[in-house]
Design a protein around this motif. Sequence first.
Motif, PDB file in Angstrom:
ATOM      1  N   LYS A 242       0.811  -1.213   0.000  1.00  0.00           N
ATOM      2  CA  LYS A 242       0.000   0.000   0.000  1.00  0.00           C
ATOM      3  C   LYS A 242       0.849   1.268   0.000  1.00  0.00           C
ATOM      4  CE  LYS A 242      -0.632  -0.272   5.040  1.00  0.00           C
ATOM      5  NZ  LYS A 242      -1.632  -0.505   6.109  1.00  0.00           N
ATOM      6  N   GLN A 249       1.045  -1.743  -7.099  1.00  0.00           N
ATOM      7  CA  GLN A 249      -0.269  -2.000  -6.528  1.00  0.00           C
ATOM      8  C   GLN A 249      -1.211  -2.630  -7.553  1.00  0.00           C
ATOM      9  OE1 GLN A 249      -1.745   1.558  -4.642  1.00  0.00           O
ATOM     10  NE2 GLN A 249      -0.017   1.701  -3.223  1.00  0.00           N
ATOM     11  N   ALA A 250      -1.117  -2.205  -8.801  1.00  0.00           N
ATOM     12  CA  ALA A 250      -1.951  -2.790  -9.851  1.00  0.00           C
ATOM     13  C   ALA A 250      -1.603  -4.259 -10.053  1.00  0.00           C
ATOM     14  CB  ALA A 250      -1.763  -2.011 -11.151  1.00  0.00           C
ATOM     15  N   ALA A 252      -0.336  -6.222  -7.760  1.00  0.00           N
ATOM     16  CA  ALA A 252      -0.827  -6.937  -6.581  1.00  0.00           C
ATOM     17  C   ALA A 252      -2.314  -7.267  -6.711  1.00  0.00           C
ATOM     18  CB  ALA A 252      -0.574  -6.101  -5.329  1.00  0.00           C
ATOM     19  N   LYS A 253      -3.091  -6.323  -7.180  1.00  0.00           N
ATOM     20  CA  LYS A 253      -4.526  -6.552  -7.364  1.00  0.00           C
ATOM     21  C   LYS A 253      -4.765  -7.625  -8.418  1.00  0.00           C
ATOM     22  CE  LYS A 253      -5.833  -1.853  -5.962  1.00  0.00           C
ATOM     23  NZ  LYS A 253      -6.388  -0.547  -6.406  1.00  0.00           N
ATOM     24  N   LYS A 254      -3.957  -7.617  -9.466  1.00  0.00           N
ATOM     25  CA  LYS A 254      -4.086  -8.604 -10.542  1.00  0.00           C
ATOM     26  C   LYS A 254      -3.848 -10.011 -10.024  1.00  0.00           C
ATOM     27  CE  LYS A 254      -2.203  -9.747 -15.107  1.00  0.00           C
ATOM     28  NZ  LYS A 254      -1.241  -9.330 -16.173  1.00  0.00           N
ATOM     29  N   TYR A 255      -2.930 -10.157  -9.077  1.00  0.00           N
ATOM     30  CA  TYR A 255      -2.588 -11.480  -8.546  1.00  0.00           C
ATOM     31  C   TYR A 255      -3.280 -11.781  -7.219  1.00  0.00           C
ATOM     32  CZ  TYR A 255       0.830 -12.551 -12.131  1.00  0.00           C
ATOM     33  OH  TYR A 255       1.434 -12.853 -13.325  1.00  0.00           O
ATOM     34  N   GLY A 256      -4.206 -10.927  -6.812  1.00  0.00           N
ATOM     35  CA  GLY A 256      -4.980 -11.182  -5.607  1.00  0.00           C
ATOM     36  C   GLY A 256      -4.192 -11.076  -4.317  1.00  0.00           C
ATOM     37  N   SER A 258      -3.044  -8.904  -1.080  1.00  0.00           N
ATOM     38  CA  SER A 258      -3.522  -7.784  -0.286  1.00  0.00           C
ATOM     39  C   SER A 258      -2.486  -6.663  -0.252  1.00  0.00           C
ATOM     40  CB  SER A 258      -3.832  -8.238   1.144  1.00  0.00           C
ATOM     41  OG  SER A 258      -4.081  -7.124   1.979  1.00  0.00           O
ATOM     42  N   LEU A 259      -2.948  -5.430  -0.314  1.00  0.00           N
ATOM     43  CA  LEU A 259      -2.038  -4.292  -0.241  1.00  0.00           C
ATOM     44  C   LEU A 259      -1.439  -4.136   1.149  1.00  0.00           C
ATOM     45  CD1 LEU A 259      -3.853  -1.569  -2.386  1.00  0.00           C
ATOM     46  CD2 LEU A 259      -2.098  -3.209  -3.071  1.00  0.00           C
ATOM     47  N   LEU A 266       4.366 -10.373  -2.874  1.00  0.00           N
ATOM     48  CA  LEU A 266       3.987 -10.249  -4.280  1.00  0.00           C
ATOM     49  C   LEU A 266       5.003 -10.955  -5.170  1.00  0.00           C
ATOM     50  CD1 LEU A 266       2.243  -9.145  -6.561  1.00  0.00           C
ATOM     51  CD2 LEU A 266       3.507  -6.985  -6.392  1.00  0.00           C
ATOM     52  N   GLN A 283       4.739  -4.735 -16.611  1.00  0.00           N
ATOM     53  CA  GLN A 283       3.948  -3.864 -15.754  1.00  0.00           C
ATOM     54  C   GLN A 283       4.599  -2.492 -15.601  1.00  0.00           C
ATOM     55  OE1 GLN A 283       0.990  -4.827 -14.591  1.00  0.00           O
ATOM     56  NE2 GLN A 283       0.580  -2.897 -13.541  1.00  0.00           N
TER      57      GLN A 283
END
Length: 324
Positions: A242, A249-250, A252-256, A258-259, A266, A283
């Motif tokens: 975070k 961060q993008a 991290a969201k792509k791979y599920g 948590s921030l 990651l 990325q």
Amino acid sequence: MPTLADIYSAIDSAKRKGSDLIRNPGASLQQIAGYGMDRANAARDQLYDATASEGINYGPKTQALAKQMASSYNPLGMTVFHGSRHPFTKFDNSKIGTGEGNQSYGYGMYVAENPQVAREYSTAGMTLDPAKTKYKGRNIETWYDEAQRKQDMAYRQKAPKEKINEINAELGFWEQLMTRRHPQALLDEYKTPEYGGPEFAKFANNIDINKFKGIIEQPNFYKVDLPDQHITKMLDFDAPLKQQIPEVQALAKKYGVSLDDLGGDLLIKVGKGSAGSKIMQQQGLTGIKYFDQMSREANKGTRNFVVFDPDQLSILERNNQAIK
């Protein structure tokens, strides 16, 4: 998006690099000419955006000051270091995995902010044959025997503790060379404050590595330029996601992931191999940064860097000789 702390850290690294300009103006000015304009423009925009995002009384005067500071800043890049048994003049992706490291923090070229870390790798795995190695024309065993006699006499005469420590440093050095330790690796250890104290460092400073003869393998110590603009685009292994740049961060969201997790979490998810490196490059990431062993526990201090693209690293010197 880089924070103000990132920008000021980059400025601080530029100040450190200033000493290189004084000692080696030709190489440094060439480096400035090659990188200065695009980095200055990038820093200008980054500082402008960082100030805006952190909302520090962001009025017209603050905005103008941010632009003025970044425009006047002529970034020179961070000086980092690399150690290897192999001589070369350019980093090469095809050589990844041929060194002493095991790519534990990702797939790429490894460089260190702390020169001591790089020096350790420059001699990793190197040995010598004490029967074929001489120092100042004398066999290693002769130096070892002489140091043993000095120690015996010092204890019999109840010499001061400081004197005994000096002799112990001398004996320990030759004793470890008798067990096939490479002298450069041992000298680097002796000069480390945590190793044995001032007597060990004093002894090491009086040893001339160039006076050794018969050593087959010679270490290679590289001084390298890593542009600050690439450091700001790296995954931070030790920091919460975070707190990292939008590209991280993008991903991290792509791979599920948590921030609230760390960058290292990651990295495990994406993968440490060449495939993971390619994913991170796609990325928009340039590499991975992580605290070295001496800084990890405190979570502050000097870092190592894994750089995906070898063209982002410029070798300035090898063994204190400029690379042209």
